[in-house]
Design a protein around this motif. Structure first.
Motif, PDB file in Angstrom:
ATOM      1  N   GLU A 154      97.058  15.849  48.721  1.00 39.95           N
ATOM      2  CA  GLU A 154      98.078  14.909  48.269  1.00 39.95           C
ATOM      3  C   GLU A 154      99.184  15.613  47.499  1.00 39.95           C
ATOM      4  OE1 GLU A 154      98.503  11.113  45.187  1.00 39.95           O
ATOM      5  OE2 GLU A 154      96.524  11.771  45.848  1.00 39.95           O
ATOM      6  N   GLU A 155      98.811  16.517  46.599  1.00 39.11           N
ATOM      7  CA  GLU A 155      99.792  17.212  45.776  1.00 39.11           C
ATOM      8  C   GLU A 155     100.666  18.154  46.610  1.00 39.11           C
ATOM      9  OE1 GLU A 155     100.698  16.905  42.559  1.00 39.11           O
ATOM     10  OE2 GLU A 155      99.426  15.111  42.623  1.00 39.11           O
ATOM     11  N   LYS A 156     100.036  18.923  47.493  1.00 42.01           N
ATOM     12  CA  LYS A 156     100.793  19.856  48.334  1.00 42.01           C
ATOM     13  C   LYS A 156     101.789  19.114  49.216  1.00 42.01           C
ATOM     14  CE  LYS A 156      98.791  24.029  47.694  1.00 42.01           C
ATOM     15  NZ  LYS A 156      99.483  25.299  47.401  1.00 42.01           N
ATOM     16  N   ASP A 157     101.319  18.069  49.874  1.00 41.70           N
ATOM     17  CA  ASP A 157     102.191  17.331  50.781  1.00 41.70           C
ATOM     18  C   ASP A 157     103.290  16.588  50.023  1.00 41.70           C
ATOM     19  OD1 ASP A 157     100.793  18.238  52.938  1.00 41.70           O
ATOM     20  OD2 ASP A 157      99.672  16.391  53.291  1.00 41.70           O
ATOM     21  N   LYS A 158     102.976  16.103  48.835  1.00 44.91           N
ATOM     22  CA  LYS A 158     103.974  15.415  48.012  1.00 44.91           C
ATOM     23  C   LYS A 158     105.122  16.352  47.667  1.00 44.91           C
ATOM     24  CE  LYS A 158     104.470  12.921  43.623  1.00 44.91           C
ATOM     25  NZ  LYS A 158     103.745  12.447  42.405  1.00 44.91           N
ATOM     26  N   ARG A 159     104.786  17.582  47.336  1.00 43.21           N
ATOM     27  CA  ARG A 159     105.818  18.553  46.972  1.00 43.21           C
ATOM     28  C   ARG A 159     106.633  18.982  48.191  1.00 43.21           C
ATOM     29  NH1 ARG A 159     103.154  22.504  42.328  1.00 43.21           N
ATOM     30  NH2 ARG A 159     102.674  20.834  40.849  1.00 43.21           N
ATOM     31  N   ARG A 160     105.964  19.170  49.306  1.00 44.62           N
ATOM     32  CA  ARG A 160     106.700  19.508  50.528  1.00 44.62           C
ATOM     33  C   ARG A 160     107.663  18.379  50.902  1.00 44.62           C
ATOM     34  NH1 ARG A 160     101.999  22.116  54.495  1.00 44.62           N
ATOM     35  NH2 ARG A 160     101.876  24.136  53.447  1.00 44.62           N
ATOM     36  N   ARG A 161     107.190  17.172  50.765  1.00 47.91           N
ATOM     37  CA  ARG A 161     108.005  16.004  51.092  1.00 47.91           C
ATOM     38  C   ARG A 161     109.251  15.930  50.198  1.00 47.91           C
ATOM     39  NH1 ARG A 161     104.224  12.796  50.845  1.00 47.91           N
ATOM     40  NH2 ARG A 161     103.731  12.739  53.068  1.00 47.91           N
ATOM     41  N   ALA A 162     109.066  16.167  48.913  1.00 47.50           N
ATOM     42  CA  ALA A 162     110.182  16.112  47.967  1.00 47.50           C
ATOM     43  C   ALA A 162     111.183  17.232  48.232  1.00 47.50           C
ATOM     44  CB  ALA A 162     109.652  16.211  46.536  1.00 47.50           C
ATOM     45  N   TYR A 163     110.686  18.418  48.530  1.00 50.25           N
ATOM     46  CA  TYR A 163     111.543  19.567  48.820  1.00 50.25           C
ATOM     47  C   TYR A 163     112.386  19.304  50.069  1.00 50.25           C
ATOM     48  CZ  TYR A 163     112.734  24.495  49.738  1.00 50.25           C
ATOM     49  OH  TYR A 163     113.392  25.678  49.981  1.00 50.25           O
ATOM     50  N   TYR A 164     111.740  18.812  51.096  1.00 54.27           N
ATOM     51  CA  TYR A 164     112.424  18.530  52.366  1.00 54.27           C
ATOM     52  C   TYR A 164     113.472  17.432  52.183  1.00 54.27           C
ATOM     53  CZ  TYR A 164     112.801  17.919  57.470  1.00 54.27           C
ATOM     54  OH  TYR A 164     113.245  17.845  58.765  1.00 54.27           O
ATOM     55  N   LYS A 165     113.124  16.402  51.435  1.00 52.75           N
ATOM     56  CA  LYS A 165     114.042  15.289  51.190  1.00 52.75           C
ATOM     57  C   LYS A 165     115.269  15.767  50.425  1.00 52.75           C
ATOM     58  CE  LYS A 165     115.412  10.988  50.974  1.00 52.75           C
ATOM     59  NZ  LYS A 165     115.887  10.270  52.185  1.00 52.75           N
ATOM     60  N   HIS A 166     115.046  16.621  49.448  1.00 48.70           N
ATOM     61  CA  HIS A 166     116.157  17.094  48.623  1.00 48.70           C
ATOM     62  C   HIS A 166     117.159  17.917  49.430  1.00 48.70           C
ATOM     63  CE1 HIS A 166     118.235  18.421  44.981  1.00 48.70           C
ATOM     64  NE2 HIS A 166     118.268  19.626  45.535  1.00 48.70           N
ATOM     65  N   TYR A 167     116.657  18.866  50.221  1.00 49.21           N
ATOM     66  CA  TYR A 167     117.554  19.782  50.919  1.00 49.21           C
ATOM     67  C   TYR A 167     117.970  19.323  52.314  1.00 49.21           C
ATOM     68  CZ  TYR A 167     117.064  23.121  47.147  1.00 49.21           C
ATOM     69  OH  TYR A 167     117.112  23.727  45.919  1.00 49.21           O
TER      70      TYR A 167
END
Length: 210
Positions: A154-167
């Motif tokens: 959950e934590e890994k995917d949450k961070r990947r999701r946020a990174y992708y959304k931002h950039y």
């Protein structure tokens, strides 16, 4: 036209890296994952571990804060007017674009699908799997930890999701953002690789029966 560049995005624990490595082997082309991190490290002077952990797994603000508190902040918090996170992003884009210009290859993660969006010779793939499958795989590969495997996912995917959304300003994992979306628990690593290979070579007719 055939797809010369293959990008692999993946849920944590789904085997995306294994799929990408297998595809590169079948095609006999370069595989960029850790190698990409090394190149960004060379061009920025940042530690490889920092780039690997923060560049894809943390939001831009988390990257900036973690680097500062780790002792790497100060004069390096801003580069040419950019935050550390944004500076890393600029270099990462340049490295990925340069690698694609060199010829056929497989690139795992790092928003490569978005960075190479203007190229017509790119095949973008997303590898996913049910959380139970991924949790079991993570434990087998990396062992137990202080938190449950489900929480780690959950934590890994949450961070990947946020990174992708931002950039990229896109929703990470949404099927419309990729040419292929494959469930590795159902299809398997080898068949995923074969399907990707088939589509890359014959994009007009789609995957053949294997």
């Amino acid at each position: 036209m055939s797809k010369q560049i293959i990008t692999i995005s993946r849920e944590f624990g789904s085997g995306g890296r294994s799929v990408g490595h297998r595809v590169a082997g079948l095609l006999n082309v370069p595989y960029y994952d850790k190698e990409l991190v090394k190149q960004v490290a060379v061009e920025t002077g940042f530690d490889e571990k920092f780039i690997e952990q923060e560049g894809e797994y943390a939001s831009p603000w988390q990257s900036l804060l973690s680097y500062a508190f780790a002792g790497g902040g100060g004069v390096r918090q801003h580069m040419n007017g950019l935050s550390t996170a944004d500076f890393l992003w600029v270099i990462q884009c340049r490295v990925i674009l340069d690698l694609a210009e060199k010829g056929p290859c497989v690139i795992v993660g790092r928003c490569a699908d978005y960075i190479l969006r203007e190229r017509e010779d790119v095949l973008n793939v997303f590898i996913h799997a049910p959380i139970s499958f991924r949790a079991d795989r993570v434990v087998r590969l990396y062992g137990e930890s202080d938190v449950t495997p489900e929480k780690r996912l959950e934590e890994k995917d949450k961070r990947r999701r946020a990174y992708y959304k931002h950039y990229a300003d896109r929703e990470w994992g949404m099927s419309q953002n990729y040419h292929l979306s494959l469930d590795s628990s159902l299809v398997g690593i080898e068949r995923c690789a074969q399907l990707i290979l088939d589509v890359a070579r014959n994009p007009e007719r789609g995957p053949s029966a294997l």
